[in-house]
Design an enzyme around this catalytic site. Structure first.
Site, PDB file in Angstrom:
ATOM      1  N   HIS A 201      18.639   2.413  27.517  1.00  0.00           N
ATOM      2  CA  HIS A 201      17.481   2.109  26.679  1.00  0.00           C
ATOM      3  C   HIS A 201      16.357   1.493  27.502  1.00  0.00           C
ATOM      4  O   HIS A 201      15.189   1.731  27.243  1.00  0.00           O
ATOM      5  CB  HIS A 201      17.886   1.160  25.538  1.00  0.00           C
TER       6      HIS A 201
ATOM      7  N   ASP B 163      12.358  -0.332  20.393  1.00  0.00           N
ATOM      8  CA  ASP B 163      13.549   0.493  20.319  1.00  0.00           C
ATOM      9  C   ASP B 163      14.028   0.585  18.877  1.00  0.00           C
ATOM     10  O   ASP B 163      13.963  -0.397  18.129  1.00  0.00           O
ATOM     11  CB  ASP B 163      14.638  -0.145  21.174  1.00  0.00           C
TER      12      ASP B 163
ATOM     13  N   THR C  63      15.841   6.498  21.855  1.00  0.00           N
ATOM     14  CA  THR C  63      16.417   6.977  23.104  1.00  0.00           C
ATOM     15  C   THR C  63      17.471   8.047  22.851  1.00  0.00           C
ATOM     16  O   THR C  63      18.051   8.574  23.777  1.00  0.00           O
ATOM     17  CB  THR C  63      17.076   5.825  23.882  1.00  0.00           C
TER      18      THR C  63
ATOM     19  N   ALA D   5      27.415   3.901  41.023  1.00  0.00           N
ATOM     20  CA  ALA D   5      26.931   4.800  42.068  1.00  0.00           C
ATOM     21  C   ALA D   5      25.478   5.141  41.748  1.00  0.00           C
ATOM     22  O   ALA D   5      25.076   5.089  40.598  1.00  0.00           O
ATOM     23  CB  ALA D   5      27.767   6.074  42.088  1.00  0.00           C
TER      24      ALA D   5
ATOM     25  N   HIS E 276      29.913  11.639  29.787  1.00  0.00           N
ATOM     26  CA  HIS E 276      30.180  11.226  28.410  1.00  0.00           C
ATOM     27  C   HIS E 276      29.067  11.708  27.480  1.00  0.00           C
ATOM     28  O   HIS E 276      29.168  11.562  26.277  1.00  0.00           O
ATOM     29  CB  HIS E 276      30.314   9.703  28.341  1.00  0.00           C
TER      30      HIS E 276
ATOM     31  N   TRP F  68      22.662  10.165  26.145  1.00  0.00           N
ATOM     32  CA  TRP F  68      21.485  11.037  26.188  1.00  0.00           C
ATOM     33  C   TRP F  68      20.723  10.920  27.501  1.00  0.00           C
ATOM     34  O   TRP F  68      20.155  11.895  27.990  1.00  0.00           O
ATOM     35  CB  TRP F  68      20.595  10.755  24.977  1.00  0.00           C
TER      36      TRP F  68
END
Ligand SMILES: *[C@@H]1O[C@H](CO)[C@@H](O)[C@H](O)[C@H]1NC(C)=O
Ligand SMILES: *[C@@H]1O[C@H](CO)[C@@H](O)[C@H](O)[C@H]1NC(C)=O
Ligand SMILES: *[C@@H]1O[C@H](CO)[C@@H](O)[C@H](O)[C@H]1NC(C)=O
Length: 443
Positions: A20, A117, A139, A324, A341, A344
């Protein structure tokens, strides 16, 4: 036509999660090149780890939002990063209590408008009480949002896009959550719709029109708001020498390696780790796997993997604990697949860098996003067994299909096309965002 206008001051209010904050920070960077001054408002612990690049230091100002410390939730937990899952709803509650402090911040910074948000239901009310407009920023995918809006606004009709139908095990899982925490679940969906209703005439949404057109149009009909796409808002990979992950990737062949990561919030169970590890072995494909544990789990990496795993895969695989540099890895030519997973932001990153997705959704909106990924033709989903569990053979099959087998050619080609499209478009979407914001401030 070059007109000079005064600087517009925007207060951005993201939810305390990586997926977000990052997109809003990207939007902040783009707007700050266009005569906007941005206040990025977040919890102190989160702000302390955000590095605003030097060239933006005079135009993007971090602002601390004090969230009340609850007994279970000391300030260092005011972030979803590493947060033990059972404290997630406590964090939401604490954040919901920060409204009064937001009005202090508005009085201090004197923004012309607030971008908030969707998870922060109270933000538009506070902004309005201070006489400034607030625009919602989602988001999540338009597909997912249209699904939620449909069930709240048109509960008696069938949702028109069968492509998003979920398998029974997901529906059972959602029902179960609903049973355990009905007010929390209802609260979450109602919040989204209420935020939408309070947004000033339009909503900002992260996405790509070429992929989500039909969902965006349906969402516009349901929400009665103009949907302004902000593009994928993916951070440009930071180049730095001496990163051992990148050096390892440099040794691999083009498109030969998959990247596996489940985002900053999901922690695999032991059984899931085991199935994934054996799935990777069976696939015979090179891999970089990011494994992480929540702050309360006290596990050593070697103990978390099946016995002898690291010896068996040797230089075919790299297991990284914690984190990473995801965009750098995805942008690397040796990477040919992303086991994701389907958060978005991760989907957007994969699109930007043209990496096909092996979708392994875990919770929240991810099962819907995985359906979208298949619907767009840019990846395939790993199906679960009747009990809703991952199985190593299926994992290996889907990896091979997406990365090496002939059958995956279409998926690999499509995602490259999408990536080229994004590159060619440049900052077209930001022009529209700028127009929308300027209009809001003029009236
Ligand atoms: C704060 O947010 C940034 C951007 O999303 C993220 O990279 C960082 O990990 C977060 N830090 C903490 C402590 O949550
Ligand atoms: C508001 O911020 C102050 C610090 O500036 C903090 O002590 C207080 O707990 C905050 N109140 C709420 C309701 O978050
Ligand atoms: C589903 O997969 C799990 C492995 O994750 C396995 O233990 C279980 O027996 C399987 N269940 C069925 C019904 O096949």
């Amino acid at each position: 036509m070059a007109t000079t206008r005064r600087t517009i001051r925007v207060l951005m209010l993201p939810w305390l999660a990586h997926g977000h904050i990052c997109p809003l920070l990207e939007l902040a960077k783009k707007l700050s090149q266009r005569n906007f001054h941005i206040f990025l408002c977040s919890s102190p612990v989160n702000l302390s780890s955000i590095k605003i690049p030097l060239e933006y230091c005079s135009t993007i100002e971090p602002v601390e939002l004090h969230v009340p410390p609850l007994p279970d939730l000391p300030p260092r937990y005011h972030t979803t990063r590493g947060l033990p899952p059972h404290l997630m709803s406590t964090l939401r509650m604490a954040f919901d209590m920060a409204g009064p402090n937001l009005s202090v911040i508005i009085d201090d910074c004197k923004p012309d408008l607030v971008i908030f948000d969707y998870l922060l239901r109270w933000a538009p009310e506070v902004a309005r009480s201070r006489g400034i407009p607030a625009v919602g920023f989602s988001t999540g995918a338009a597909g997912m949002n249209s699904y939620i809006f449909h069930f709240i606004k048109r509960p008696d009709d069938e949702y028109p896009f069968k492509e998003l139908s979920l398998k029974d095990y997901w529906i059972a899982k959602y029902r179960n959550q609903m049973k355990q925490a009905p007010t929390y679940c209802m609260g979450a969906t109602e919040k989204i719709v209420r935020c939408n209703d309070q947004s000033a005439g339009l909503i900002f949404m992260k996405g790509i029109r070429e992929l989500e057109g039909k969902y965006i149009d349906y969402l516009r009909d349901l929400s009665g708001k103009k949907v302004v796409l902000v593009g994928p808002l993916v951070e440009e990979p930071v180049q730095e020498d001496g990163n051992h992950i990148i050096e390892w990737l440099d040794q691999k062949e083009r498109s030969s390696t998959i990247f596996i990561s489940f985002g900053t919030e999901y922690f695999l169970t032991e059984k899931e780790r085991e199935e994934i590890a054996f799935g990777l072995e069976l696939s015979n494909v090179n891999f970089i796997w990011v494994v992480k544990f929540s702050v309360v789990e006290n596990i050593k990496l070697e103990e978390a993997l099946p016995e002898g795993f690291l010896e068996r895969v040797r230089d075919r695989g790299l297991v990284i604990e914690g984190w990473a540099p995801q965009t750098r890895v995805l942008a690397h030519p040796s990477v040919g697949g992303f086991v994701s997973h389907c958060g978005w932001s991760s989907v957007m990153e994969s699109m930007k860098f043209g990496v096909p997705i092996i979708a392994m959704p875990m919770h929240l909106d991810q099962p819907f996003n995985a359906r979208l990924v298949e619907d767009f033709g840019v990846g395939l989903e790993v199906m679960r067994n009747e009990s809703g569990k991952l199985e190593r053979e299926e994992i290996a099959e889907v990896i091979k299909a997406v990365v090496v087998e002939e059958g995956g050619e279409g998926v690999r080609k499509k995602v490259k096309e999408v990536s080229v499209g994004i590159r060619n478009k440049g900052d077209e979407e930001i022009d529209e965002v700028e127009d929308a914001l300027v209009k809001l401030c003029v009236v």
